[in-house]
Enzyme design. Sequence first.
Site, short mmCIF file in Angstrom:
data_model
loop_
_atom_site.label_atom_id
_atom_site.label_comp_id
_atom_site.label_asym_id
_atom_site.label_seq_id
_atom_site.Cartn_x
_atom_site.Cartn_y
_atom_site.Cartn_z
N ASP A 1 6.98 -4.16 7.91
CA ASP A 1 7.58 -5.13 7.00
C ASP A 1 8.06 -4.47 5.71
O ASP A 1 7.66 -3.36 5.37
CB ASP A 1 6.57 -6.25 6.67
CG ASP A 1 5.34 -5.72 5.96
OD1 ASP A 1 4.81 -4.69 6.38
OD2 ASP A 1 4.91 -6.34 4.96
N HIS B 1 10.65 -0.37 -3.76
CA HIS B 1 10.58 -1.81 -4.11
C HIS B 1 11.68 -2.17 -5.10
O HIS B 1 11.58 -3.16 -5.81
CB HIS B 1 9.20 -2.20 -4.70
CG HIS B 1 8.12 -2.27 -3.67
ND1 HIS B 1 7.01 -3.05 -3.81
CD2 HIS B 1 7.99 -1.66 -2.47
CE1 HIS B 1 6.23 -2.91 -2.75
NE2 HIS B 1 6.81 -2.07 -1.92
N ASP C 1 9.82 2.91 2.21
CA ASP C 1 8.59 2.09 2.29
C ASP C 1 8.74 1.00 3.34
O ASP C 1 9.20 -0.08 3.04
CB ASP C 1 8.31 1.49 0.91
CG ASP C 1 7.00 0.73 0.86
OD1 ASP C 1 6.22 0.83 1.81
OD2 ASP C 1 6.77 0.02 -0.13
N GLU D 1 2.02 -5.74 5.56
CA GLU D 1 1.31 -4.95 4.54
C GLU D 1 1.67 -5.41 3.14
O GLU D 1 0.82 -5.45 2.25
CB GLU D 1 1.66 -3.46 4.71
CG GLU D 1 0.85 -2.51 3.82
CD GLU D 1 1.43 -2.32 2.42
OE1 GLU D 1 0.69 -1.89 1.53
OE2 GLU D 1 2.61 -2.63 2.20
N GLU D 2 2.94 -5.76 2.95
CA GLU D 2 3.43 -6.09 1.61
C GLU D 2 2.82 -7.39 1.07
O GLU D 2 2.92 -7.69 -0.10
CB GLU D 2 4.96 -6.18 1.59
CG GLU D 2 5.68 -4.89 1.99
CD GLU D 2 5.53 -3.77 0.96
OE1 GLU D 2 4.87 -3.97 -0.08
OE2 GLU D 2 6.07 -2.69 1.22
N HIS E 1 3.69 0.51 8.23
CA HIS E 1 3.96 -0.92 8.36
C HIS E 1 5.44 -1.17 8.60
O HIS E 1 6.29 -0.42 8.13
CB HIS E 1 3.43 -1.71 7.15
CG HIS E 1 4.01 -1.31 5.83
ND1 HIS E 1 5.19 -1.85 5.35
CD2 HIS E 1 3.59 -0.45 4.88
CE1 HIS E 1 5.44 -1.35 4.15
NE2 HIS E 1 4.51 -0.48 3.84
N ASP F 1 -2.89 6.63 6.13
CA ASP F 1 -1.91 5.57 5.84
C ASP F 1 -0.93 6.09 4.78
O ASP F 1 -1.07 7.20 4.28
CB ASP F 1 -2.66 4.32 5.31
CG ASP F 1 -1.77 3.07 5.29
OD1 ASP F 1 -0.65 3.11 5.83
OD2 ASP F 1 -2.22 2.04 4.74
#
Length: 485
Positions: A123, A457, A153, A187-188, A121, A214
């Site tokens: 984002d 994150h 990520d 995705e987030e 992803h 994934d």
Amino acid sequence: MPLLIIAIIVFSPLLVALLRTLVLKVNLKPQKSPLQAERIENALAKSAGKTLAKAVSFKTVSYPNYNQTDIKAFDDLANHLKDSYPLMHSKLEKIEIGYSNLVFKWEGENRELKPALFLAHQDVVPANEDGWIYPPFDSTIRDGFVWGRGSFDLKGQMIAICETVETLLSQNFKPKRSYYIAFGCDEEVRGKFGAKLICAYFLENEITFEYVLDEGGVVGKNFLPGLKENVAVIGVAEKGDLNIKIKCTKEGGHSSAPKNPTPIATLGKALYNLEKRKMRAHICKPIKEMLHTLGLYAPFPLAFVFLNLWLTKPLINLVFSKNSTLNPLIRTTVAATMAKGSEASNVIDPTASAILNVRLLPSQSSQEVLLWAKKRINDDSVTVEPLSDTRRSRISPTDTPSFNFIKSSVEAVFENPIVVPYVMIGGTDAIWYEQVSDCVYRFSPTLMSGEELKRIHNANERLSIENLKRAIEFYLTLIKREVFV
Ligand SMILES: [Zn+2]
């Protein structure tokens, strides 16, 4: 005599478990991949690091409210990828789906073979500058790491896929099966404008996949005390994500003459009970398989426990339940995250409400959770209502050619770690694609310590160039060494 009988009853299962452990461990064959890993030069990894650092500089933050999205940042990232990977962009078919999604098809030689799908992803989650050594969107490469929000990520994985395709195209390589590549835009925030739309396209066009890969588990260092091998965990399912609104309605009024307990106090009691009286523990198939495989390699006391779940399940439940990292692996968890009462300190509002975030085991339905919550609260003034819910994840099998092939590729590239399945406790885009493949696996090809993983994150997220190199080697091995049909 009765004493002897009691002793036999008590000690026989222990003896059986002990013998079982010894037999299983004696028969253990050393882990060795049948595949040879593809390797790349350090210079290629270094140049991929620079491309990743620039990709990090685009603030592709996704928000629950789509209107807040900075579309230009996504356009800039797409242009950066186009400039960096010209062969990929000229030779692969680009499929337009929604906005800000990047989807490609790489046609393989054999149309009889089902295609595979690689996901990543674009984002990232937001980041303010607090606590960062280097600003989160500054393209910093220092001490062998690319620093910044999204470096791990998941722009690193995205760059690894692009770098792999570009390298193979530059060698005029043609894959056996076709590959689809999809980089979603949100995705987030659950993939409503990304994975959901992309998957709808595949459904519409009746495209199904041999396997889908994934983001997900990594190769972990120091996974268990006393275990010298690294452990690679491949997600074969993910936990569901359900929000429940708990609302208490009672008599309100002035706080100087309260009718206790007030709506807030009643609500508080309900929430406390839901959190305290946990849902029933359940060791699902992937976790059983994970514990069994770890048991084969673990030192004795752990091996005994992991290899004899028929006897030790209560002990596992007890130990896991007391540990906030392990507890989510064996049960559906609940957490009160938001609450609302009166707007003024001297007013008792007749209603108080809270949101409970529930993470469901794949075996559990939202309906079961709602019934459980109502029963636990057992108060007519409190209502329970489901809000947003995710799909219910299916457990992908581990006895398939594709799982075994991914496992062998992990063993080859990461020098024979122990490979185990597991259930991801966080959500990914992969859950959408369970509609178009029976084999949906979640793995991020990197070697990480627990300390390093805490940066995801969080402040100071980073990805080492060494890990970017391994990720490229992993995808190269997957595409070039493909041996199964
Ligand atoms: Zn991610």
